[in-house]
Design an enzyme around this catalytic site. Structure first.
Site, mmCIF file in Angstrom:
data_model
loop_
_atom_site.group_PDB
_atom_site.id
_atom_site.type_symbol
_atom_site.label_atom_id
_atom_site.label_comp_id
_atom_site.label_asym_id
_atom_site.label_seq_id
_atom_site.Cartn_x
_atom_site.Cartn_y
_atom_site.Cartn_z
ATOM 1 N N GLY A 212 79.475 -1.780 0.074
ATOM 2 C CA GLY A 212 78.035 -1.934 -0.119
ATOM 3 C C GLY A 212 77.599 -3.366 0.122
ATOM 4 N N SER A 213 76.495 -3.742 -0.504
ATOM 5 C CA SER A 213 75.900 -5.051 -0.250
ATOM 6 C C SER A 213 76.727 -6.172 -0.863
ATOM 7 C CB SER A 213 74.479 -5.104 -0.815
ATOM 8 O OG SER A 213 74.503 -5.236 -2.215
ATOM 9 N N GLU A 233 83.945 -4.416 0.666
ATOM 10 C CA GLU A 233 83.555 -4.282 2.069
ATOM 11 C C GLU A 233 82.042 -4.431 2.164
ATOM 12 O OE1 GLU A 233 83.284 -0.694 5.229
ATOM 13 O OE2 GLU A 233 85.265 -0.953 4.316
ATOM 14 N N CYS A 267 77.915 -1.677 9.217
ATOM 15 C CA CYS A 267 78.197 -3.062 8.822
ATOM 16 C C CYS A 267 78.693 -3.931 9.955
ATOM 17 C CB CYS A 267 79.177 -3.101 7.654
ATOM 18 S SG CYS A 267 80.769 -2.337 8.003
ATOM 19 N N GLU A 361 71.846 -9.639 7.968
ATOM 20 C CA GLU A 361 72.159 -8.301 8.468
ATOM 21 C C GLU A 361 70.899 -7.449 8.485
ATOM 22 O OE1 GLU A 361 75.634 -4.981 7.779
ATOM 23 O OE2 GLU A 361 74.771 -5.944 6.004
#
Length: 458
Positions: A212-213, A233, A267, A361
């Site tokens: 996630g973030s 991650e 991602c 991002e």
């Protein structure tokens, strides 16, 4: 209750009961009891059998899983089928690990003090795994957490993303149907964010797997109980370099896929494209033509190539970032709001380097294009951010490709492919703020393993 809706049109799918503190506590107690009862641990051949049966069950429901992914997550159906196939292969990969997984002999007799001894290591499950997953691959990311836990013998409690829990819940049902005893693989839907944090930081958790973030991931890591290991991650702002020798005809299609697959909600999605000045005008023209032909719409339709953002708020955020870059001088090609959740793919040529689309991002259907005169300059720009995940370079010069691959600050560099390439058995994880630890099914299994040494004195 947690309402689940279709990402594309926000139509109601289901209402799911959430877990309060007492329910989360019961699940943690159950998981810990399973781990502490060594006599109840499944043997490797039993875990392999469960995984093989699970893969067969997912194969039987492949199309149903793909449609579920398209509905709850907004991924185009054709790509959702690929996700289901990857999940099946990932389950089998986890089963295959058990054929070669083992400890090693540790040499003794190298000093007088170590004479008369034999030593070796064995591999044991690390303990209870808490897994928190993301929305963008609602089946395959869960497989990347559950399958290694089954293979290594760890009890696992998995929290799917609130927007996309249905694929996870169905997969866990199939785990039970495949023969996994009750309590080894559980799901949790905490009723609040605070309860999610408490779940992750509980001292009974031996390993946290988080996807996630970065904001949430680093916060959770900072609050882990002493001794708890973790893998995080997060995301990146993936750079792609187009060298002056690159074959323009060969790169348009992979970059269109790498930049707009799942509406950019990946991602390692292509975000920053650095193209040599001698090719820039031609590349922009050709790339814009291909991106403009991407079929945007209902993810349930076979012809759709780009679906919605996961929530209206995300569509609004991405549209705002694009507009901000355009207002500051970027040349905008395409873009625009098509519906509450859907954006037309956008290209931003020469956005300011301080704009959000160039530094953060995007996680949306937008790419940025910059020109460069010298390869060292492009590599410097590619390495200039505090994130580092996957990157790529397109070139027909072998020396250039190898040199750039070594100089790019990334966990993986693709040569003549887009940055979003991935197989489920390769190492996958970010550097710097993009993550901590290494994913990929074999590597996650290693993270979930504790190695114990045994020394036998003769």
């Amino acid at each position: 209750m947690l309402e689940v809706v279709q990402a594309y049109d926000r139509e109601h799918i289901a209402d799911l009961p959430t877990d309060d503190a007492a329910a989360v506590e019961r699940k943690l107690i159950t998981a810990r009891e399973r781990f502490e009862d060594r006599n109840g641990w499944l043997q490797p051949h039993q875990r392999m059998a469960v995984l093989h049966r699970l893969a067969d069950l997912v194969i039987q429901r492949r199309e149903a899983f793909a449609m579920r992914i398209a509905c709850e997550g907004g991924k185009p159906y054709s790509d959702a089928l690929v996700e289901a196939d990857r999940a099946i292969d990932g389950i089998r990969t986890a089963a295959d690990l058990l054929r070669t997984r083992g400890g090693a002999e540790i040499p003794m007799g190298l000093t007088p003090a170590s004479e008369g001894r034999r030593a070796w290591t064995i591999l044991e499950p690390i303990g209870v795994v808490a897994a928190i997953s993301a929305f963008n691959h609602p089946l395959n990311l869960i497989v990347h957490q559950i399958a290694p836990a089954i293979a290594t013998g760890c009890p696992i409690i998995v929290k799917p993303a609130a927007a996309t829990p249905l694929s996870c819940l169905e997969l866990v049902k199939l785990v039970q149907e495949a023969g996994m005893p009750e309590g080894w693989v559980q799901t949790v839907l905490p009723e609040s964010r605070g309860l999610s944090s408490a779940f992750a930081s509980d001292p009974r958790v031996a390993f946290l797997s988080f996807i996630g973030s970065a904001t949430v991931g680093w916060h959770l890591r900072a609050n882990l109980a002493p001794g708890t290991r973790c893998a995080l991650e997060h995301g990146g702002v993936a750079p792609v370099i187009i060298d002056r020798t690159a074959d323009i005809d060969a790169i348009i299609e992979p970059l269109a896929k790498g930049g707009y697959y799942h509406a950019g909600q990946v991602c390692v999605s292509v975000q920053r494209i650095y193209v040599h000045k001698s090719l820039k005008d031609s590349f922009v023209e050709r790339f814009a033509e291909r991106v403009g032909r991407l079929h945007v719409g209902d993810p349930r339709l076979a012809e759709t190539e780009v679906g919605p953002l996961i929530e209206p708020a995300e569509a609004e955020r991405v549209a705002t970032w694009i507009a901000e870059a355009a207002s500051r001088g970027a040349r905008l090609i395409g873009g625009g709001r098509l519906s509450e959740t859907t954006l037309a793919p956008a290209i931003l040529v020469d956005p300011p380097k301080t704009s959000k689309v160039a530094r953060e991002e995007v996680f949306g259907p937008a790419t940025c294009i910059f020109g460069f005169a010298d390869l060292a300059e492009a590599i410097h720009e590619a390495n200039s951010l505090p994130v580092a995940f996957q990157s790529s370079i397109f070139t027909r010069d072998l020396a250039t490709g190898l040199d750039a691959a070594e100089r790019l600050d990334a966990s993986a560099v693709m040569v003549n492919d887009h940055s979003a390439f991935r197989t489920d058995w390769m190492p996958f994880g970010g550097r710097k703020t993009s993550g901590y630890g290494v994913g990929g099914i074999p590597f996650t299994a290693r993270e979930m393993t504790a190695e114990k040494m045994i020394v036998f004195k003769q």
